[in-house]
Design a protein around this motif. Structure first.
Motif, mmCIF file in Angstrom:
data_model
loop_
_atom_site.group_PDB
_atom_site.id
_atom_site.type_symbol
_atom_site.label_atom_id
_atom_site.label_comp_id
_atom_site.label_asym_id
_atom_site.label_seq_id
_atom_site.Cartn_x
_atom_site.Cartn_y
_atom_site.Cartn_z
ATOM 1 N N LEU A 163 0.822 -1.228 0.000
ATOM 2 C CA LEU A 163 0.000 0.000 0.000
ATOM 3 C C LEU A 163 0.855 1.277 0.000
ATOM 4 O O LEU A 163 0.556 2.217 -0.755
ATOM 5 C CB LEU A 163 -0.972 -0.004 1.186
ATOM 6 N N PRO A 164 1.938 1.335 0.782
ATOM 7 C CA PRO A 164 2.722 2.581 0.773
ATOM 8 C C PRO A 164 3.406 2.864 -0.568
ATOM 9 O O PRO A 164 3.849 3.989 -0.805
ATOM 10 C CB PRO A 164 3.787 2.346 1.867
ATOM 11 N N LEU A 165 3.473 1.844 -1.433
ATOM 12 C CA LEU A 165 4.138 2.064 -2.726
ATOM 13 C C LEU A 165 3.197 2.656 -3.773
ATOM 14 O O LEU A 165 3.645 3.158 -4.800
ATOM 15 C CB LEU A 165 4.676 0.735 -3.279
ATOM 16 N N LEU A 166 1.873 2.565 -3.538
ATOM 17 C CA LEU A 166 0.911 2.988 -4.568
ATOM 18 C C LEU A 166 0.926 4.506 -4.762
ATOM 19 O O LEU A 166 1.144 5.263 -3.806
ATOM 20 C CB LEU A 166 -0.504 2.574 -4.159
ATOM 21 N N THR A 167 0.666 4.922 -5.981
ATOM 22 C CA THR A 167 0.577 6.362 -6.261
ATOM 23 C C THR A 167 -0.586 6.964 -5.475
ATOM 24 O O THR A 167 -0.450 8.031 -4.873
ATOM 25 C CB THR A 167 0.346 6.597 -7.780
ATOM 26 N N HIS A 168 -1.736 6.279 -5.506
ATOM 27 C CA HIS A 168 -2.897 6.721 -4.727
ATOM 28 C C HIS A 168 -3.455 5.519 -3.986
ATOM 29 O O HIS A 168 -4.164 4.704 -4.596
ATOM 30 C CB HIS A 168 -4.001 7.288 -5.632
ATOM 31 N N ALA A 169 -3.131 5.389 -2.719
ATOM 32 C CA ALA A 169 -3.686 4.259 -1.951
ATOM 33 C C ALA A 169 -5.158 4.552 -1.680
ATOM 34 O O ALA A 169 -5.505 5.672 -1.267
ATOM 35 C CB ALA A 169 -2.922 4.084 -0.652
ATOM 36 N N PRO A 170 -6.062 3.582 -1.942
ATOM 37 C CA PRO A 170 -7.486 3.838 -1.695
ATOM 38 C C PRO A 170 -7.765 4.005 -0.205
ATOM 39 O O PRO A 170 -7.085 3.401 0.625
ATOM 40 C CB PRO A 170 -8.167 2.562 -2.216
ATOM 41 N N GLU A 171 -8.783 4.843 0.095
ATOM 42 C CA GLU A 171 -9.113 5.046 1.513
ATOM 43 C C GLU A 171 -9.678 3.782 2.128
ATOM 44 O O GLU A 171 -9.425 3.468 3.282
ATOM 45 C CB GLU A 171 -10.121 6.192 1.652
ATOM 46 N N GLN A 172 -10.501 3.064 1.322
ATOM 47 C CA GLN A 172 -11.071 1.811 1.828
ATOM 48 C C GLN A 172 -10.722 0.681 0.865
ATOM 49 O O GLN A 172 -11.526 0.305 0.001
ATOM 50 C CB GLN A 172 -12.580 1.940 1.946
ATOM 51 N N PRO A 173 -9.509 0.174 1.007
ATOM 52 C CA PRO A 173 -9.066 -0.840 0.042
ATOM 53 C C PRO A 173 -9.946 -2.086 0.077
ATOM 54 O O PRO A 173 -10.377 -2.520 1.142
ATOM 55 C CB PRO A 173 -7.631 -1.174 0.486
ATOM 56 N N ASP A 174 -10.219 -2.643 -1.096
ATOM 57 C CA ASP A 174 -11.063 -3.839 -1.206
ATOM 58 C C ASP A 174 -10.176 -5.080 -1.381
ATOM 59 O O ASP A 174 -9.548 -5.264 -2.421
ATOM 60 C CB ASP A 174 -11.994 -3.662 -2.425
#
Ligand SMILES: C[S@@+](CC[C@H](N)C(=O)[O-])C[C@H]1O[C@@H](n2cnc3c(N)ncnc32)[C@H](O)[C@@H]1O
Length: 244
Positions: free
Chosen positions: A14-25
């Protein structure tokens, strides 16, 4: 799926993503970044890989390909990722190559498989998720990581299915850190019977048949310095290195 069943590897992804989703599925064992976006398979072959039937039959297709075309799954030696390195496997399908790459980089490394197909990813997540291997539902045309994130980016037998493959290939190259390797395999029986028949009957397969020189030129244009192509029957490998 409860909070506790989120695969642990995602605390690293998750910390690597450009935009981490607020509520990841994570409800299917992989991170779904496409959600309900309508799927628009790019042709009948991709439509098949996105179906339950296609995903189940893929095991048989793989084992046949392994026997008949052993170079299919053999990444060029020079592209071997370093221990502790980060690897991105685009169009990972059932994830066995991603899993193998995870074992190659070891527990301090990270291997991430990306695909658009729910059934393929469900199987990948069930069979291959590990402390350093995780899967994401995302489109190769819009990769969810910033440029320069990976030591190796690979894609095996997927680029031929994706619209605008030259732009996609350039996008893969941008994901590489300085000195990182790209290793892409496309089955491309260009000039063969299948290619001729599809050309003759008006090609609606959604498949691209590549020419090695054209792919090499595309990578040179992105600034990659060392570009190798190797064709063995219908299997074309292209590898290239991002300048250090
Ligand atoms: C023939 S399978 C190859 C799977 C695996 N790489 C292997 O060699 O066993 C091609 C995969 O590419 C995926 N794919 C096709 N278009 C894609 C796209 N736009 N983004 C990500 N994956 C895609 C398909 O869903 C399918 O799982």
């Amino acid at each position: 799926m409860t909070e506790q069943s989120v695969p642990a590897v995602f605390t690293r992804i998750l910390p690597l993503l450009t935009h981490a989703p607020e509520q990841p599925d994570f409800s299917h064992g992989y991170l779904d970044l496409l959600g309900d976006q309508p799927e628009q398979p790019a042709g009948p072959v991709q439509s098949f890989w996105e179906s339950d039937l296609g995903s189940n039959l893929y095991d048989h297709a793989q084992s046949l390909a392994r026997r008949m075309l052993p170079t299919w799954y053999r990444l060029p030696d020079r592209t071997r990722p370093p221990t502790g390195g980060r690897v991105l496997d685009i169009g990972c399908g059932p994830g066995n190559i991603t899993g193998k790459l995870g074992r190659a980089v070891g527990p301090t490394g990270l291997a991430i498989g990306v695909d658009v197909s729910h059934p393929m990813l469900s199987r990948a997540a069930r069979a291959e998720t590990a402390g350093n291997v995780g899967f994401i539902r995302a489109d190769a045309r819009e990769l969810p990581f910033p440029d320069g994130t990976f030591d190796l980016v690979t894609s095996v037998a997927a680029l031929q299915l994706i619209p605008e493959p030259h732009a996609v290939l350039a996008g893969m190259a941008r994901q590489l850190a300085p000195g990182g390797w790209l290793a892409v395999m496309v089955p491309t029986p260009r000039g063969g019977l299948l290619h001729q028949a599809l050309t003759l009957f008006g090609d609606r397969s959604g498949l691209t048949f590549f020419d090695p020189a054209e792919l090499a030129e595309c990578l040179h244009d992105t600034g990659m310095k060392t570009v190798h192509t190797h064709q063995s029957g219908p299997v074309l490998w292209i590898s290239a290195r991002q300048p250090a």
